[in-house]
Every structure is written in structure tokens, then in C-alpha cells.
Design a protein around this motif. Structure first.
Motif, PDB file in Angstrom:
ATOM      1  N   GLN A  54      11.468  74.524  96.807  1.00  0.00           N
ATOM      2  CA  GLN A  54      10.806  73.782  95.737  1.00  0.00           C
ATOM      3  C   GLN A  54       9.837  74.666  94.964  1.00  0.00           C
ATOM      4  N   TYR A  58      10.105  75.302  91.019  1.00  0.00           N
ATOM      5  CA  TYR A  58       8.983  75.021  90.117  1.00  0.00           C
ATOM      6  C   TYR A  58       8.632  76.245  89.270  1.00  0.00           C
ATOM      7  N   ILE A  71       6.329  67.996  85.128  1.00  0.00           N
ATOM      8  CA  ILE A  71       7.318  67.887  86.197  1.00  0.00           C
ATOM      9  C   ILE A  71       8.598  67.251  85.669  1.00  0.00           C
ATOM     10  N   LEU A  87       9.719  67.624  93.390  1.00  0.00           N
ATOM     11  CA  LEU A  87       8.742  68.552  92.810  1.00  0.00           C
ATOM     12  C   LEU A  87       7.376  67.894  92.691  1.00  0.00           C
ATOM     13  N   VAL A  91       4.037  69.458  94.416  1.00  0.00           N
ATOM     14  CA  VAL A  91       2.860  69.864  93.653  1.00  0.00           C
ATOM     15  C   VAL A  91       1.641  69.023  94.017  1.00  0.00           C
TER      16      VAL A  91
END
Length: 255
Positions: A54, A58, A71, A87, A91
């Protein structure tokens, strides 16, 4: 309140990748080897395979998505089912520790751009909402006016030709510290106290010196609106050489 290289700061202000390359007009990163090298240097510190995956998604999304780096836009650009949710979790609420990654990024840049200074300066992020962390009307010394939004202090490793941000700290005003509802909603830690932009700048430099295994460079910062003696003593006690801008009215004596 600390902010992460990869999270809790507007994605449009995420750090740039070194080696002075550019994104092509169609939004594709021209040198995939450099991105892979950076991902290996940073994300190997993450404990789980899904977190490493991930994190790379990102980062690649930040580099290749055109327009606003939200996102939702990143997930739409990468075009993978369920990516927006995963995601967002990575985050906003995953368990990985951002501090070692910042130190690893700084170490990577030490070897790639040979920095000569730590440039520490404020940055204003305009926001109109009430509940985004730290949003308020605040005086922005770098703009010379009162503005509404978030104010963060960033640290850049700088050479004569390249600079790259490696550390962030949000200025949390008293209106936020003294508002239990907003603190609870944003999950602001109980120990967090209000700081001025200048106090944040000193904290950023000391964190880099004490926690990161990188050479100490002169910190370049603006101390016009704080207790210069206290700031100088803090930096000196942390072994951080510094070059500070101070007010013309500040009295000086030669020791």
C-alpha cells in the motif's frame, strides 16, 4: 502535532523524490528504477507485506496522478477495485510508525543529494472547514498576514541544486488545544500542548538531531517572533548549529 511524510498532511505537499527527475506530460514517471530504489529503502521498514504494498501504491499514485492528490483520485488513477478503502486505512489509521520512515528518507537523501543545510520554514495550507486538524485564523510570518487554514513547519534537506522535505510538525493553536470536542474528534493526544510556529521549528530541528542517524547540518530558520535566548539554548544543547533570522530590535552581546 506531528505529521507524516505519507499521511496526515495534504498529499499535494508530500515530499518530492530525489534525483531531479520530472513527471512526463501524460503523468507517467519516466524512471521506474528510481522509484523502486526509494520504495526499497523506505518501505522495507514496514512490518507487514500489505503495508509495504500500500505504501508503494500510494507513493506511485502521488507521482503519477494528475490534479488533486486525494485518496479517491489516486485510487481512480491506479484503477484497482477496493484500493480507495485500503489506501484510506493505510494513511489514516494503520499501525505503522512514521518516524523511522522519515529518518530513512533523510538517510537516503544524505547519500543522493549531499545536503549542506536543514532549511526549516512554515507553510500554510488554506482550509475553510472547522474540523480539519489545526484549522484556525493564524498569523503566517512567511506571508506577513493572518490567514485561515493549517500551518505546518517543514524541514528540507538542501544542497546548492536540490532540496527535499523530510520532516513536518503541525502548529496547533490554543483554540484547538482548549476545545475538547475537536481534540477528541481529531484524536489529538492528551499530552499535546499549544506551540508557536517558532517553537515548532526548534522542535523539528531537535527531533532530527536526536532521533535520526544523519550528520548534523546547520539549521536555517526564522526566530523573529520567539524567545531567541531560549531557542538558541535549546538548539545548542541539542548540538544543532544554526543560522537564525532575528528581529532588528533584538539586543545582542558578544560573549
Amino acid at each position: 502535532m506531528n505529521t507524516s511524510v505519507l499521511r496526515k498532511v495534504d498529499a499535494t505537499h508530500a515530499p518530492s523524490v530525489p534525483h531531479q527527475r520530472s513527471v512526463s506530460p501524460d503523468g507517467e514517471v519516466p524512471d521506474d528504477d528510481i522509484v523502486a530504489e526509494l520504495c526499497a529503502a523506505l518501505f522495507s521498514l514496514l512490518g507487514r507485506k500489505d503495508q509495504r504494498r500500500q505504501a508503494e501504491q500510494y507513493l506511485r499514485g502521488l507521482l503519477t496522478t494528475r490534479g488533486r492528490k486525494s485518496i479517491r483520485n489516486i485510487a481512480a488513477h491506479l484503477g484497482r477495485p477496493g484500493l480507495e478503502q485500503s489506501l484510506h486505512h493505510f494513511v489514516a489509521s494503520s499501525t505503522w510508525d512514521w518516524q523511522p520512515l522519515r529518518g530513512a528518507l533523510a538517510g537516503y537523501l544524505e547519500h543522493t543529494i549531499a545536503p549542506q543545510a536543514w532549511v526549516i520554514q512554515p507553510m500554510h495550507i488554506p482550509k475553510a472547514g472547522k474540523y480539519s486538524v489545526g484549522v484556525d485564523e493564524q498569523f503566517a510570518p512567511h506571508l506577513g498576514q493572518v490567514v485561515r487554514g493549517q500551518q505546518v513547519i517543514g524541514a528540507w534537506l538542501a544542497s546548492p541544486t536540490v532540496s527535499a522535505p523530510v520532516n513536518w510538525r503541525m502548529v496547533l493553536p490554543e483554540s484547538w488545544v482548549n476545545d475538547p470536542e475537536r481534540r477528541a474528534r481529531a484524536e489529538v493526544p492528551e499530552r499535546t500542548a499549544p506551540e508557536s510556529a517558532e517553537e515548532c521549528a526548534v522542535s523539528v530541528a531537535l527531533q532530527m538531531a536526536r532521533l535520526w542517524n544523519i550528520p548534523r547540518r546547520p539549521a536555517v530558520l526564522d526566530l523573529r517572533r520567539c524567545d531567541i535566548g531560549a531557542a538558541a539554548r535549546s538548539l545548542a544543547s541539542g548540538g544543532v548549529p544554526f543560522l537564525a533570522r532575528i528581529s532588528p530590535s533584538s539586543p545582542l552581546s558578544v560573549a
